[in-house]
Design a protein around this motif. Sequence first.
Motif: not given
Lengths: 270, 270, 270, 270
Positions: A219-221, A258, A263, B177, B179-180, B182-184, B186-188, C107-108, C156
């Motif tokens: 989970s990205p968050l 996902i 990760e 987007f 996913y990226i 979020g993990k980088d 924490k933006v949803r 991607y970003d 994703t």
Amino acid sequence: MANDLLKGKKGIIFGALNDKSIAWKVAERAYEEGAEIVLSNTAGALRMGEINALGEKINAPIIAADATNVEELDLAIDKTMEHFGGGFDFVLHSIGMSPNVRKKIPYDDLNYVFFNKTLDISAISFHKILRVCKQKDAINEWGSALALSYIAAQRTFFGYDDMADAKALLESIARSFGYIYGKDKKVRVNTISQSPTMTTAGSGVSGLDLLFDFAERMSPLGNADALDCADYCIMLFSDLARKVTMQNLYHDGGFASIGISEEAMDKYKS
Amino acid sequence: MANDLLKGKKGIIFGALNDKSIAWKVAERAYEEGAEIVLSNTAGALRMGEINALGEKINAPIIAADATNVEELDLAIDKTMEHFGGGFDFVLHSIGMSPNVRKKIPYDDLNYVFFNKTLDISAISFHKILRVCKQKDAINEWGSALALSYIAAQRTFFGYDDMADAKALLESIARSFGYIYGKDKKVRVNTISQSPTMTTAGSGVSGLDLLFDFAERMSPLGNADALDCADYCIMLFSDLARKVTMQNLYHDGGFASIGISEEAMDKYKS
Amino acid sequence: MANDLLKGKKGIIFGALNDKSIAWKVAERAYEEGAEIVLSNTAGALRMGEINALGEKINAPIIAADATNVEELDLAIDKTMEHFGGGFDFVLHSIGMSPNVRKKIPYDDLNYVFFNKTLDISAISFHKILRVCKQKDAINEWGSALALSYIAAQRTFFGYDDMADAKALLESIARSFGYIYGKDKKVRVNTISQSPTMTTAGSGVSGLDLLFDFAERMSPLGNADALDCADYCIMLFSDLARKVTMQNLYHDGGFASIGISEEAMDKYKS
Amino acid sequence: MANDLLKGKKGIIFGALNDKSIAWKVAERAYEEGAEIVLSNTAGALRMGEINALGEKINAPIIAADATNVEELDLAIDKTMEHFGGGFDFVLHSIGMSPNVRKKIPYDDLNYVFFNKTLDISAISFHKILRVCKQKDAINEWGSALALSYIAAQRTFFGYDDMADAKALLESIARSFGYIYGKDKKVRVNTISQSPTMTTAGSGVSGLDLLFDFAERMSPLGNADALDCADYCIMLFSDLARKVTMQNLYHDGGFASIGISEEAMDKYKS
């Protein structure tokens, strides 16, 4: 961060056991947001006694009821309405248990009496609650009923077994009843599909630690915890979500969308 | 019913045209909830002038930008950050247009230059906004980006044509987007799949009246209107939904989960 | 195991490159099942020369066409109809490529010219093929058009990047066009969402080996390979599936319906 | 149009009642395609006697069994294996009934004893069949088990009531058991989500005529009928689909992917 989001609203919360329970957190947060609360759980759960502390803290009466028993629900809703002096605005169903999972009976060797119990406790009880509420016109117009679910309703997680089937049934009941309660009384019915959560109920699932770790990395968050879930419930009880119904809402830090994260793959390949 | 839900938060809203626009309602509601706002639309849309009234009312600067143009977005985000004195917390993408639909070109005879425009304006622009924001680290941690979608992304509605494909692409971009980001950071990133809505853009779809009536009868709670949608956006911008990402959230009075309602069938059979 | 399933049927297959290609296997299997085939690929792919051996083996003419170019498709479909002496019964679209993925552009930070190419090659080309076919009434009634997709359209997978968006667009085009081609000409349009497959195209995706291993352990039946996929395509070209349309069909050993398998978790935890 | 698709295969078919039954058509088509068949239904259904004609026609023994009763299933599978001289290759579950729907008990007033029956007959019976088969190792490797479902499992159709919940449970059981049967024995388990069909069981649903007409106009290829469904079952029993498992496959002329068709809207607005 209270915002009076539920000011003037009243609700009944089924399934708070101890301060790890999602239902417990929902009760606390709903109270913070200005709601009046009634708590309900089985007589057995109440005997453990922890819920009394919650009841006192948030000034909520505690009503014993087995949610699989229509007669007990009947009384419980009567008492709730008596306490509130009328109808209420929201319901939380946070009830689930599988004797088959508890006793580690393999899915291809299910005990069918237990399977019926799993379905009755974890899914049909939601129908019973809604049915008793509707017959008594207990939920006010534009009220909100929520049940907690898990993505095992859509995808198979080994070891989750007949609880997966119960969650699928639960989500179907939410849709089926949601249509009727919506058109007749403007009451919305939804389920939240929550991250694996470190509750007392959850800890009964063998391998939860591993699943928790896998979900966290997928989970990205990160996983949503019990307090996050409570916040989302508040939102869905509030008028801000009044046109949302018959939905299953993933609340899981992105897990449901996902396929594989970098990760999780890093851990997988190591 | 303001609750200071967005107190201390800042956001940029793309796509407000006039007081029928969902984006307009979102801006008003976000302001009521305590947020500071920047408005953005194309130079052409700004020349129509109605947005100035909104800007004054909610004390929001208006920044011209064509969201399909990375250079213009670059400037717009710079100006926005300058105005706010740093990053911001939420973004609304309410942008969509199909030259093919406008010119009533049948789907099996699409003009492919127009198709590219449909995709660029209605979907890829969301990627461009997110990309520029991410490169400038413009969205604060636990920020929320939203785009408005429609269920035509999942099921075919005659006449919606290449806008359906654009919405499917938009929702995919939100996941990819999300996913990226979020993990980088924490933006949803989410999309709301909204009921048919009587906006200026919507009225370009031929047969919207009929579709609106059909959806109204199919949905147990009736169609969600622009103000309902604004409320739901507020919720999703707020911290109460901070673990929700990569989702497409139906906000449609139940439509998405209905096969056929009695109300629609009564009209159908008559 | 030929069963004359496609006896008397004719079809055109786009995208066979070499004997690892799914399209190559589909052509071989369709021929075994009694079909007459035309092969098509870009001039560049044809220059590699391997496809000539296939053409000879299955007695199929090879027609050069860039499937992003309507004029070339126009000629190719004309030649195909000339060869067959009229219409045909099935189409396979096995075409996909992302310059962004090939060049490992994150991607970003997408190159938007490349992104348009990704969409045009991998998704819009399917619209172009169907459109040219429909305008020439090239596909016989109850014919079947298929395109190959991947579950990244729904969830994703890190590293799959803008190909995920292209697959989402491809699946949407299949629905949108499927509605029209179905009602007008009884032609069905579907996509198959195939396991990760060790083709020349697939091997361009970095980390495919790991993804392949993960999918293999997640899927109770293991990954579906190119020959399995060819069998499923045959089935969907045949009259046995003539009422299936506008569907995305998972062909993946069960992967799509697994949250986590014991086999994958055993590897993950080790 | 027989192609020996099931030559050398053996299977058991549950639920054929009369020549309108989907199961009846499946038995006939499987026989045409070279399979050996055993038929099973309840003693009550067998007493109606029509199935004898089918048994004679396709040279199939008829074995009485109540599929909700594990002991009876145990005997029936023993007899089936004795007849075949060993294991078999496919299973069809075409069993469903709701006492609540039959007696027109509204969904918000369900009789819970009946609800349990609905679930037991229409869903849990599939678990019981699979469980007995697996314990006896009755289904050969790469065998195929199918159950018939309906889109009410995903979307609410008024009047379908607790059968919708049963279908949701049925589809979940197919996934849950499919994972285990797949990894242990390479047996696939799927459901087909079939168009409304004019069977004896279907005719019990009030308003089926209207639903049938609505679905016919919504579906670009029209409704799939019982014979179409039989063809699709044949395909899914065959080796051509051997990597498809844990899926719910829409077989409905496109209905599932339609939001609103022009044809249905024309009738709606008139």
